[in-house]
Design a protein around this motif. Structure first.
Motif, short mmCIF file in Angstrom:
data_model
loop_
_atom_site.label_atom_id
_atom_site.label_comp_id
_atom_site.label_asym_id
_atom_site.label_seq_id
_atom_site.Cartn_x
_atom_site.Cartn_y
_atom_site.Cartn_z
N TYR B 401 44.28 39.93 35.45
CA TYR B 401 42.91 40.16 34.96
C TYR B 401 42.84 41.24 33.88
O TYR B 401 41.80 41.86 33.67
N ARG B 402 43.96 41.47 33.21
CA ARG B 402 43.93 42.44 32.09
C ARG B 402 43.32 41.78 30.85
O ARG B 402 42.68 42.44 30.04
N TYR B 403 43.54 40.47 30.70
CA TYR B 403 43.03 39.70 29.55
C TYR B 403 43.31 40.42 28.23
O TYR B 403 44.43 40.82 27.99
N SER B 404 42.22 40.62 27.44
CA SER B 404 42.40 41.26 26.13
C SER B 404 42.03 42.73 26.26
O SER B 404 40.84 43.07 26.24
N LYS B 405 43.02 43.57 26.43
CA LYS B 405 42.82 45.01 26.61
C LYS B 405 41.80 45.31 27.71
O LYS B 405 40.96 46.21 27.58
N GLY B 406 41.84 44.51 28.75
CA GLY B 406 40.95 44.76 29.89
C GLY B 406 39.62 44.03 29.81
O GLY B 406 38.78 44.19 30.69
N PHE B 407 39.41 43.25 28.76
CA PHE B 407 38.14 42.51 28.62
C PHE B 407 38.40 41.01 28.65
O PHE B 407 39.23 40.51 27.89
N ASN B 408 37.67 40.30 29.52
CA ASN B 408 37.72 38.84 29.49
C ASN B 408 36.66 38.38 28.49
O ASN B 408 35.46 38.35 28.80
N ILE B 409 37.12 38.06 27.31
CA ILE B 409 36.20 37.76 26.21
C ILE B 409 35.29 36.57 26.58
O ILE B 409 34.10 36.58 26.26
N VAL B 410 35.84 35.60 27.28
CA VAL B 410 35.06 34.39 27.61
C VAL B 410 33.89 34.75 28.53
O VAL B 410 32.74 34.38 28.28
N GLY B 411 34.18 35.52 29.58
CA GLY B 411 33.13 35.92 30.53
C GLY B 411 32.06 36.75 29.84
O GLY B 411 30.86 36.55 30.06
N ILE B 412 32.50 37.67 28.99
CA ILE B 412 31.54 38.57 28.34
C ILE B 412 30.66 37.79 27.36
O ILE B 412 29.45 38.00 27.29
N ILE B 413 31.27 36.84 26.63
CA ILE B 413 30.49 36.02 25.70
C ILE B 413 29.46 35.19 26.47
O ILE B 413 28.29 35.09 26.07
N CYS B 414 29.87 34.60 27.59
CA CYS B 414 28.94 33.80 28.39
C CYS B 414 27.77 34.65 28.88
O CYS B 414 26.62 34.22 28.85
#
Lengths: 51, 886
Positions: B401-414
């Protein structure tokens, strides 16, 4: 016991208990009741438009 | 003894006021206790505010429907994922790390607390109001600033209770909730007895001239949805302490949907009664009691309400303190509760929180609805109720769950799009409806649906699925790929797009297509193609234009591009080098319905641009199907992207020869051998010869990088796995013998000797054959294994052992399917070749694959075996042992 060791051993125990269903799961019957309740609530909300 | 006690106490604190998962034996709550605590969380004096607000919108009957049914409807849906809290003993904020990433989760938590915690400042304000009223009853006038001191005292007392932990919270709510329910009952009784019952039952609000009754009803439903959904952030703290999933879930639903809603209705009854008597709507129960009943009732209810505000403040501080602790795990729970107390105190000092309460509530709902939807879809549909707990807790070596530097871009965009979507339907600040149709669903529910569907659909895009599902090992989809499923025809609507994409991809390489003996050849027919690289899949459709076709593809293509699209573009899924009867049946179905069936019979890309041996079964298939046979021999595809280095070489030029080798009238007459001979002759190729003859210049400086994978044996010192490559050179690590690959693909030694790459390749094969004949060939190494059961995910099987000798392969590992340590045996004669990769997907390095009917095992070397694992040598041995060279 360090914090991480405690955490890791707890996670292992949780995963084990999950496999053994130590915490009783929602059953199929529970989900059916839930679906009926959702349906009835929805009907009630729709009915409210006609009041 | 004392130290041990401290440690235990520390862990206990960490469990109840921290982030550690609560073990089943530590669970404290049955249904009743959970219901009482959650009722304590949900019942607050703001319920009266909500009730009086609803009474301004709709009549009493519609108000009842909204308060109970709308609340329960929304709670039944959005509360469902809290069963994860009971199952794993964790807060939903631990799960949400998978949705937003570990750092993204921190950001979302802070946003939620910033917009949600002001509710508790409202509590403190109401406490101060009540105390002022109480003192007013005794004729005591307060000095300036007393209101602030009273509200701050509510913050202080509530915070102190929260600091004392879960036991104090439990006892507070055990006393508080029944008493509050009593007050509620008293208010209802007083309300209904002070005014005629019909006045309440038949109550209709006085609407402004332009007000629409339907819109008002929808607004009342929306207010109830928003009211309950804004509690989602803190609702899981209690279920994680529950002994069953059912008790945790229904305590949440009834705590808010019954107890909380009851208080909303109480507030409405009070407001309607007060309006009837005094002409003014009031949301203060003490004032109502004092006005409509005996002052003593007002006094006692006022004390209870005051206590309720403190209790709410305490429960809220505890719940949000633990929520913050889940996110900022190194911080002390006590410090976090104190920070929350300071935040509320600042809002009290500001003094305008009641004025902006509506805005906070609505904006909160705009964030909470997408958040609840993401949690719902993630839990049930994407992760299918399985979380990688070790990654969620960021244990060392667990980074799913590190994704992109700790941010899940997909979840945040949604989340962001869900927020915007709500505002596109309804502007809550100015009360403007932008989309009346979606508004009828209510902005909160529409946003819930929109965000959930968006997240689910995005998760179906393979690249995104791989991005958000880095935890498949925790709960893999084990269902085997359905090989028997009838392949659809290539989608006629997609066909122009397929041609367009093929044209675009092949364009820079100036593809030439030559057709021979194709006059009068129409589908159905069989196409056998040479197999050089992925470019083959772009060239073949253009060569077969204007007809559509079906293609055989290894399952990993389905996993990479997605099963839905892969089937639509006409692919039949199979596993390599297994006896797949379903595939034969499906090929028959394709031909029977009059389509073209394309098969790449080598079943593997050319390692050094030369063809592999074929087997007569391809001719038998043609005889069986009784259709013409066409070959497509493609040139340049290998040169453009050889399997040992997937970087594209811009200098390559493509050519394809489509030729009918068995015409319709010949199928019945020719023998299997004759057909086989014609196919084999047409599918001969040597790409380096083609390059040299056509003077195709490939000048990329890195043109030899990776060549040591197929050319692994030193020609000078004779050592295996000796070669290394860099730039345009291939060099022996041991004796230093080196060759420069020129722009026409010829290897030149420092002494001026020229080597044709396929010659070197075949020269190595002879040594492997010798080793086998002399009984010296044996590979016995540790390996890393990933299984591919379907088009959905790879399953990490951990480390195992691969043995390859004259008997074939044996693979010893923990088989995820049987959950046992097993040895799978693949007899030598069952495989005429093996699928190899030199740098799988340009990321994973060299591997070989072994297949059963239900799994393809991708086998990689470990650090220990990296130096002796060479896919080419394994392939040479497999082909010899399988009888391909007999």
């Amino acid at each position: 016991m360090t914090n991480d060791t405690e955490l890791e051993s707890r996670i292992d125990e949780i995963l084990k208990s999950e496999k053994e269903n130590a915490i009783p799961r929602m059953t199929k019957k529970d989900y059916i009741i839930l679906a009926v309740l959702v349906g009835l609530s929805l009907l009630g909300i729709i009915g409210g438009f006609f009041l | 003894m004392s130290r041990k006690h401290d440690v235990n106490k520390e862990i206990e604190n960490e469990v109840y006021c921290g982030t550690l998962p609560v073990l089943p034996k530590e669970r404290k709550y049955g249904f009743l206790d959970a219901l009482l605590v959650l009722s304590g969380y949900c019942i607050a004096t703001w319920s009266y505010t909500q009730g009086s607000y609803l009474a301004t919108l709709v009549g009493f009957k519609q108000l009842l429907i909204g308060a109970f049914l709308a609340a329960i409807f929304m709670l039944l849906i959005y509360q469902l994922p809290v069963i994860l809290s009971s199952r794993y003993g964790i807060d939903i904020w631990i799960w949400l790390r998978s949705v937003f990433g570990s750092n993204g989760n921190k950001a979302v938590t802070l946003i939620i607390i910033l917009i949600n915690f002001p509710w508790y400042a409202v509590c403190c304000e109401l406490f101060a109001d009540s105390m002022e009223n109480l003192l007013g009853l005794f004729g005591i006038q307060l000095f300036n600033g007393a209101h602030l001191i009273l509200s701050l005292s509510c913050v202080v007392v509530g915070t102190i209770i929260a600091l004392r932990g879960v036991t104090t919270i439990t006892w507070t709510t055990r006393i508080l909730v029944p008493l509050l329910l009593l007050v509620g009952v008293a208010v209802v009784v007083v309300g209904f007895t002070s005014v005629p019952m019909e006045a309440i039952w038949n109550y209709q609000p006085e609407l402004a001239g332009d007000a629409d009754k339907t819109v008002n009803y929808v607004l009342s439903i929306e207010a109830n949805f928003a009211f309950v959904i804004t509690l989602v952030g803190g609702m899981a703290e209690v279920p994680r302490l529950c002994k069953t999933e059912r008790s945790g879930f229904y305590a949440g639903v009834l705590g808010q949907g019954a107890a909380g809603s009851f208080f909303v209705v109480v507030g409405a009854v009070m407001a309607i009664a007060m309006q009837y008597v005094t002409g003014q709507m009031v949301d203060d129960p003490t004032l109502m009691m004092a006005t409509l009943s005996a002052p003593i009732l007002g006094l006692s209810s006022l004390l209870l309400v005051a206590f309720a505000n403190i209790g709410t403040q305490a429960v809220g501080s505890y719940i949000y303190g633990v929520m913050l602790k889940s996110t900022f795990k190194k911080s002390s729970y006590k410090i976090l509760v104190l920070i929350l107390g300071v935040y509320v105190a600042i809002l009290c000092i500001w003094g305008k929180i009641t004025e902006y309460f509506g805005s906070f509530l609505t904006i909160g709902a705009c964030v909470y609805a997408p958040l609840a939807a993401l949690l719902f879809v993630d839990f049930f549909m994407i992760r299918k109720q399985k979380l990688d707990l070790k990654s969620a807790y960021e244990l060392e070596g667990h980074n799913a769950y590190r994704y992109s530097k700790g941010f899940n871009i997909v979840g945040i965009i949604c989340l962001a799009l869900g927020f915007v979507f709500t505002l596109l339907i309804y502007d809550p600040i100015n009360g403007v409806i932008h989309n009346k149709i979606l508004f009828m669903l209510t902005p909160t529910f529409a946003s819930f649906i929109f965000t959930g569907v968006l997240y689910y659909l995005l998760s179906k895009i393979p690249a995104i699925r791989r991005y958000i599902r880095r935890d498949t090992h925790a709960g893999p989809d084990k269902k085997p790929f359905d090989r028997a499923k009838t392949p659809p025809r290539q989608n006629i609507i997609l066909l122009p797009f397929i041609w367009l994409i093929c044209k675009i991809v092949t364009g820079p390489y100036k593809l030439e297509i030559e057709k021979k003996n194709m006059e009068g050849i129409k589908p159905p027919f069989l196409v056998y193609g040479s197999h050089n690289s992925f470019m083959d899949f772009y060239v073949t459709p253009l060569a077969l234009k204007p007809y559509r076709a079906n293609y055989i593809s290894e399952l990993e293509g389905f996993e990479f591009f997605g099963e839905w699209i892969y089937r639509r573009i006409g692919c039949l899924g199979t596993r390599k080098f297994i006896n797949d009867q379903h595939l034969v049946k499906n090929i028959g179905k394709v031909i029977k319905r009059g389509d073209i069936m394309v098969i790449y019979p080598e079943a593997r890309y050319a390692n050094v641009g030369t063809n592999s041996h074929l087997t007569p079964s391809i001719a038998k298939l043609a005889k069986l199907l009784k259709v013409p046979v066409v070959t497509i021999n493609m040139h340049g595809n290998y040169l453009q992207q050889p399997i040992w280095n997937l970087k594209e070489r811009k200098g390559a030029r493509l050519k394809a020869e489509l030729k009918c080798v068995v015409r319709p009238e010949e199928v019945g007459k020719l023998s299997v051998d004759e057909i086989f001979s014609r196919i084999s002759n047409e599918l001969q190729y040597d790409e380096y010869k083609y390059q040299l003859e056509n003077k195709i210049s490939i000048k990329d400086e890195w043109r030899a990088e990776g060549l040591h994978y197929p050319l692994y044996r030193c020609r000078k010192c004779g050592k295996d796995f000796a070669m290394t490559s860099s730039g345009s050179k291939i060099t022996c690590k041991f004796c230093g013998d080196s060759y420069e690959m020129d722009e026409y693909g010829v290897l030149n030694s420092t002494e001026g000797k020229k080597i044709h790459i396929p010659d070197w390749y075949e020269w190595q094969r002879g040594f492997v054959h010798d080793e086998i004949r002399e009984g010296k060939y044996k590979l016995d190494i540790p390996v890393r294994i990933w299984a591919l059961p379907n088009s959905v995910n790879f399953v990490d099987c951990g480390e195992g052992r691969l043995i390859h000798d004259n008997n074939g392969f044996s693979l010893e590992f923990d088989n995820y399917r049987s959950e046992k340590h097993e040895t799978l045996v693949f007899p030598a004669k069952s495989m005429i070749s093996i699928h190899t990769e030199y740098d799988y997907r340009g990321i994973y390095g060299p591997c070989v694959t072994l297949s059963t009917y239900d799994d393809t095992f991708f086998i990689y070397p470990t650090d220990e075996s990296r130096d002796v694992f060479n896919p080419t040598k394994i392939q040479f041995a497999t082909e010899y042992l399988g009888g391909l060279y007999n």
